[in-house]
Design a protein around this motif. Structure first.
Motif, PDB file in Angstrom:
ATOM      1  N   SER A  77      27.650   8.727 -50.732  1.00  0.00           N
ATOM      2  CA  SER A  77      26.728   9.832 -51.315  1.00  0.00           C
ATOM      3  C   SER A  77      25.900   8.549 -50.343  1.00  0.00           C
ATOM      4  O   SER A  77      25.859   8.232 -49.017  1.00  0.00           O
ATOM      5  CB  SER A  77      26.568   9.692 -52.726  1.00  0.00           C
ATOM      6  N   HIS A  78      24.317   9.379 -50.659  1.00  0.00           N
ATOM      7  CA  HIS A  78      22.645   8.232 -49.818  1.00  0.00           C
ATOM      8  C   HIS A  78      22.714   6.980 -49.624  1.00  0.00           C
ATOM      9  O   HIS A  78      22.814   6.811 -50.660  1.00  0.00           O
ATOM     10  CB  HIS A  78      21.867  10.248 -49.422  1.00  0.00           C
ATOM     11  N   MET A  79      22.558   6.065 -48.784  1.00  0.00           N
ATOM     12  CA  MET A  79      21.981   5.123 -48.623  1.00  0.00           C
ATOM     13  C   MET A  79      20.304   4.816 -48.913  1.00  0.00           C
ATOM     14  O   MET A  79      19.601   3.995 -49.101  1.00  0.00           O
ATOM     15  CB  MET A  79      22.713   4.476 -47.643  1.00  0.00           C
ATOM     16  N   TYR A  88      19.694   3.717 -58.438  1.00  0.00           N
ATOM     17  CA  TYR A  88      21.590   4.096 -57.984  1.00  0.00           C
ATOM     18  C   TYR A  88      21.550   5.161 -57.647  1.00  0.00           C
ATOM     19  O   TYR A  88      23.214   5.566 -57.411  1.00  0.00           O
ATOM     20  CB  TYR A  88      21.772   4.278 -59.794  1.00  0.00           C
ATOM     21  N   ASP A  89      20.658   5.928 -57.472  1.00  0.00           N
ATOM     22  CA  ASP A  89      20.567   7.154 -56.959  1.00  0.00           C
ATOM     23  C   ASP A  89      21.256   7.038 -55.654  1.00  0.00           C
ATOM     24  O   ASP A  89      21.068   6.494 -54.167  1.00  0.00           O
ATOM     25  CB  ASP A  89      19.172   7.690 -56.899  1.00  0.00           C
ATOM     26  N   GLY A  90      22.306   7.733 -55.179  1.00  0.00           N
ATOM     27  CA  GLY A  90      22.642   8.027 -54.544  1.00  0.00           C
ATOM     28  C   GLY A  90      23.742   6.696 -54.192  1.00  0.00           C
ATOM     29  O   GLY A  90      24.964   6.596 -53.507  1.00  0.00           O
ATOM     30  N   VAL A  91      23.102   5.336 -54.242  1.00  0.00           N
ATOM     31  CA  VAL A  91      24.007   3.869 -53.828  1.00  0.00           C
ATOM     32  C   VAL A  91      25.278   3.934 -54.680  1.00  0.00           C
ATOM     33  O   VAL A  91      26.308   3.542 -54.142  1.00  0.00           O
ATOM     34  CB  VAL A  91      22.770   3.134 -53.472  1.00  0.00           C
ATOM     35  N   ASP A 122      20.850  10.562 -44.713  1.00  0.00           N
ATOM     36  CA  ASP A 122      19.525  10.820 -45.078  1.00  0.00           C
ATOM     37  C   ASP A 122      20.296  11.391 -45.210  1.00  0.00           C
ATOM     38  O   ASP A 122      20.788  12.761 -45.284  1.00  0.00           O
ATOM     39  CB  ASP A 122      18.640  11.326 -44.100  1.00  0.00           C
ATOM     40  N   GLU A 123      19.807  11.841 -47.539  1.00  0.00           N
ATOM     41  CA  GLU A 123      19.713  12.233 -47.788  1.00  0.00           C
ATOM     42  C   GLU A 123      18.886  13.126 -48.424  1.00  0.00           C
ATOM     43  O   GLU A 123      18.454  14.746 -48.835  1.00  0.00           O
ATOM     44  CB  GLU A 123      21.352  12.813 -49.478  1.00  0.00           C
ATOM     45  N   GLU A 124      17.756  12.822 -48.737  1.00  0.00           N
ATOM     46  CA  GLU A 124      16.471  13.075 -50.323  1.00  0.00           C
ATOM     47  C   GLU A 124      15.706  13.643 -48.980  1.00  0.00           C
ATOM     48  O   GLU A 124      14.839  14.196 -49.447  1.00  0.00           O
ATOM     49  CB  GLU A 124      16.019  11.257 -50.087  1.00  0.00           C
ATOM     50  N   GLY A 125      15.018  13.293 -47.341  1.00  0.00           N
ATOM     51  CA  GLY A 125      14.338  13.639 -46.235  1.00  0.00           C
ATOM     52  C   GLY A 125      12.666  13.720 -46.066  1.00  0.00           C
ATOM     53  O   GLY A 125      12.251  14.572 -45.869  1.00  0.00           O
ATOM     54  N   SER A 187      30.719  10.656 -56.726  1.00  0.00           N
ATOM     55  CA  SER A 187      29.778  10.162 -57.596  1.00  0.00           C
ATOM     56  C   SER A 187      28.487   9.706 -57.785  1.00  0.00           C
ATOM     57  O   SER A 187      28.310   9.784 -56.439  1.00  0.00           O
ATOM     58  CB  SER A 187      30.926   9.056 -58.448  1.00  0.00           C
ATOM     59  N   HIS A 188      28.070  10.482 -58.348  1.00  0.00           N
ATOM     60  CA  HIS A 188      26.418  10.337 -58.507  1.00  0.00           C
ATOM     61  C   HIS A 188      26.140   9.858 -59.759  1.00  0.00           C
ATOM     62  O   HIS A 188      27.039  10.240 -60.883  1.00  0.00           O
ATOM     63  CB  HIS A 188      25.836  11.761 -58.218  1.00  0.00           C
ATOM     64  N   ILE A 189      24.980   9.222 -60.103  1.00  0.00           N
ATOM     65  CA  ILE A 189      24.113   9.232 -61.361  1.00  0.00           C
ATOM     66  C   ILE A 189      23.485  10.593 -61.654  1.00  0.00           C
ATOM     67  O   ILE A 189      23.252  11.371 -61.119  1.00  0.00           O
ATOM     68  CB  ILE A 189      23.033   8.395 -61.516  1.00  0.00           C
ATOM     69  N   GLU A 190      23.393  10.718 -63.062  1.00  0.00           N
ATOM     70  CA  GLU A 190      23.758  12.462 -63.899  1.00  0.00           C
ATOM     71  C   GLU A 190      21.894  12.585 -63.369  1.00  0.00           C
ATOM     72  O   GLU A 190      21.495  13.860 -63.422  1.00  0.00           O
ATOM     73  CB  GLU A 190      23.733  12.621 -65.276  1.00  0.00           C
ATOM     74  N   GLN A 191      21.079  11.518 -63.164  1.00  0.00           N
ATOM     75  CA  GLN A 191      19.177  11.869 -63.139  1.00  0.00           C
ATOM     76  C   GLN A 191      19.231  13.044 -64.419  1.00  0.00           C
ATOM     77  O   GLN A 191      18.028  13.230 -64.257  1.00  0.00           O
ATOM     78  CB  GLN A 191      19.187  12.479 -61.811  1.00  0.00           C
ATOM     79  N   GLY A 192      19.758  12.701 -64.873  1.00  0.00           N
ATOM     80  CA  GLY A 192      18.932  13.878 -66.027  1.00  0.00           C
ATOM     81  C   GLY A 192      19.805  13.008 -67.711  1.00  0.00           C
ATOM     82  O   GLY A 192      20.590  12.318 -68.103  1.00  0.00           O
ATOM     83  N   GLY A 354      19.965  17.711 -56.327  1.00  0.00           N
ATOM     84  CA  GLY A 354      21.098  18.377 -55.319  1.00  0.00           C
ATOM     85  C   GLY A 354      21.191  16.933 -54.555  1.00  0.00           C
ATOM     86  O   GLY A 354      20.919  16.119 -54.901  1.00  0.00           O
ATOM     87  N   HIS A 355      22.186  17.618 -53.807  1.00  0.00           N
ATOM     88  CA  HIS A 355      23.251  16.667 -53.291  1.00  0.00           C
ATOM     89  C   HIS A 355      24.264  16.700 -51.903  1.00  0.00           C
ATOM     90  O   HIS A 355      24.365  17.620 -51.778  1.00  0.00           O
ATOM     91  CB  HIS A 355      24.411  16.092 -54.240  1.00  0.00           C
ATOM     92  N   ASP A 356      24.403  15.590 -51.633  1.00  0.00           N
ATOM     93  CA  ASP A 356      25.489  15.809 -50.304  1.00  0.00           C
ATOM     94  C   ASP A 356      26.390  16.958 -50.522  1.00  0.00           C
ATOM     95  O   ASP A 356      26.908  17.446 -49.645  1.00  0.00           O
ATOM     96  CB  ASP A 356      25.730  14.417 -50.210  1.00  0.00           C
TER      97      ASP A 356
HETATM   98 MN    MN Z   1      20.947  11.443 -54.526  1.00  0.00          MN
END
Ligand code: MN
Ligand code: GLV
Ligand code: MN
Length: 410
Positions: A77-79, A88-91, A122-125, A187-192, A354-356
């Protein structure tokens, strides 16, 4: 617990590497990207992987199969982060994979595939205004014309990459061979709040919503705030305000559709001058590509109607589009099996974020595991939280999945 506390400790450490004082902002090709990547590379090596930065500043770790010709499974995932982000988003997706490899390595267990863990740069742009640079390169869809795009300081992606120690001429070589890659799992946190509300630590993602982003420019006429009569104005900001509300109204009446204006700039930007130039972004998402495309068309038409009525000019330029990415049915079943093996009710849910992983269905079957976040599921916000217990469960589920996964015979 074997993994969770360490994952949270590492998240805290990375969360303190920020280019902004007092809040977490870590964008692509900055010294903070370098420092975070160096920690990740060290943790990967400590876990038993070969690891290094690639030509785009992604950190790639490899836990090799005994057979050099074995298929490849990619996770990661993204750093990078948004502005004023959570930790935690990405990391999380990077750290849980490193914890899983560390466990395999400690037990002397090799997998029947080479396992690649990628920390995307870069994922977030945020820095260059278009996203998923790292994952696009691995998927072979990075457009080299984007190297000329500039950040807010006027630095091109090409120059920033060279200054970072990357190699713009090697980007094409990062493309992974679809004949070698058996699967991509993120794998990623749900963010919801879905998993939180249902009392579940993890869930299986069914599909990732597609997104379209536009840059809208509204041009009116500046004038004296005290002298131009109200009926005679060509106020670009008042027109833009109507357009923003049009986006909201249009999207709130259609199920599964979301639309956001997240950035807006006003010129000349003085208290006593009628706004002449306004620029804003629109982000429209849906898991149904036809619904998203129809919404974007309706919003563009709506903005033109508003502009005509208010005697201002409007242009709208798409700068990002990604189709919805369905997750692979077989991998979803196998992830569900790993969840059930840990005594957890299997919940399937779509991803609005969105995700990688969105970039990978063209390369290999793709799937995602979601992990519960606390605090009402808030994300893209410093209030983002998760627990060591959930990090533990998610890592155990992933390990189960990876140890049972057998690449299909090619
Ligand atoms: Mn993310
Ligand atoms: C990335 O986090 C996105 O969904 O915009
Ligand atoms: Mn994000």
């Amino acid at each position: 617990m074997r993994y969770g506390p360490e994952i949270l400790r590492q998240s805290d450490l990375l969360g303190a590497i920020s280019q902004d004082e007092g809040r977490l902002t870590r964008t692509y090709l900055t010294p903070e990207h370098r420092r975070a990547g160096e920690h990740i590379r060290a943790w990967m090596r400590d876990a038993g992987m070969e690891a290094d930065f690639d030509a785009l500043g992604n950190v790639v770790g490899r836990y090799r199969a005994a057979d050099p010709g074995a298929p490849i499974v990619i996770t990661g995932s993204h750093m990078d982060s948004v502005v004023d982000a959570g930790k935690y988003d990405g990391v999380f997706g990077i750290l849980t994979a490193i914890a899983a490899v560390k466990d395999l390595n400690a037990r002397g267990t090799r997998l029947p595939y080479t396992f690649e863990v990628v920390a995307f740069g870069d994922e977030e742009g945020v820095r260059f205004g278009f996203s998923m640079i790292g994952s696009k390169a691995l998927a072979g869809t990075f457009d080299p014309a984007l190297l000329d795009r500039k950040d807010a300081q006027g630095v091109t992606l090409r120059d920033a990459l060279v200054a970072f120690g990357g190699d713009p001429s090697a980007i094409a070589s990062l493309k992974r061979d679809p004949r070698r890659v058996a699967a991509f799992i993120e794998s990623h946190i749900e963010q919801g709040p879905v998993l939180l509300n249902e009392g579940l630590a993890v869930g299986v993602v069914t599909a990732i919503a597609g997104a379209t982003r536009h840059l809208v420019r509204v041009t009116g006429l500046a004038g004296h705030a005290g002298t131009v009569p109200m009926g005679a104005r060509q106020d670009a900001l008042a027109a833009a305000a109507e357009m923003v509300l049009f986006v909201e109204r249009h999207c709130e009446t259609r199920p599964g559709l979301v639309g956001t204006v997240g950035k807006l700039g006003v010129l000349p930007g003085a208290v006593n001058v009628i706004p002449q130039d306004v620029e804003f972004t629109i982000d429209v998402r849906s898991a149904d590509d036809a619904v998203r495309r129809a919404a974007v068309a309706a919003i563009v038409t709506g903005c033109k109607d508003i502009a005509r009525r208010r005697r201002v000019a409007v242009t709208s330029m798409p700068f990002f589009a990604a189709d919805a990415a369905p997750c692979d049915a077989t991998l979803q079943r196998q992830l569900a099996g790993a969840i059930a093996a840990h005594g957890i009710v299997v919940r399937h849910l779509p991803s609005g974020a969105g995700h990688d992983a969105m970039m990978f269905p063209a390369v290999a079957p793709t799937a995602m595991l979601f992990v519960r976040c606390g605090n009402n599921g808030i994300s893209h916000h410093p209030g983002e939280t998760m627990t060591a217990e959930d990090a533990e469960v998610a890592t155990a589920v992933l390990l189960h999945f990876f140890e049972h996964y057998e690449p299909p015979a090619s």
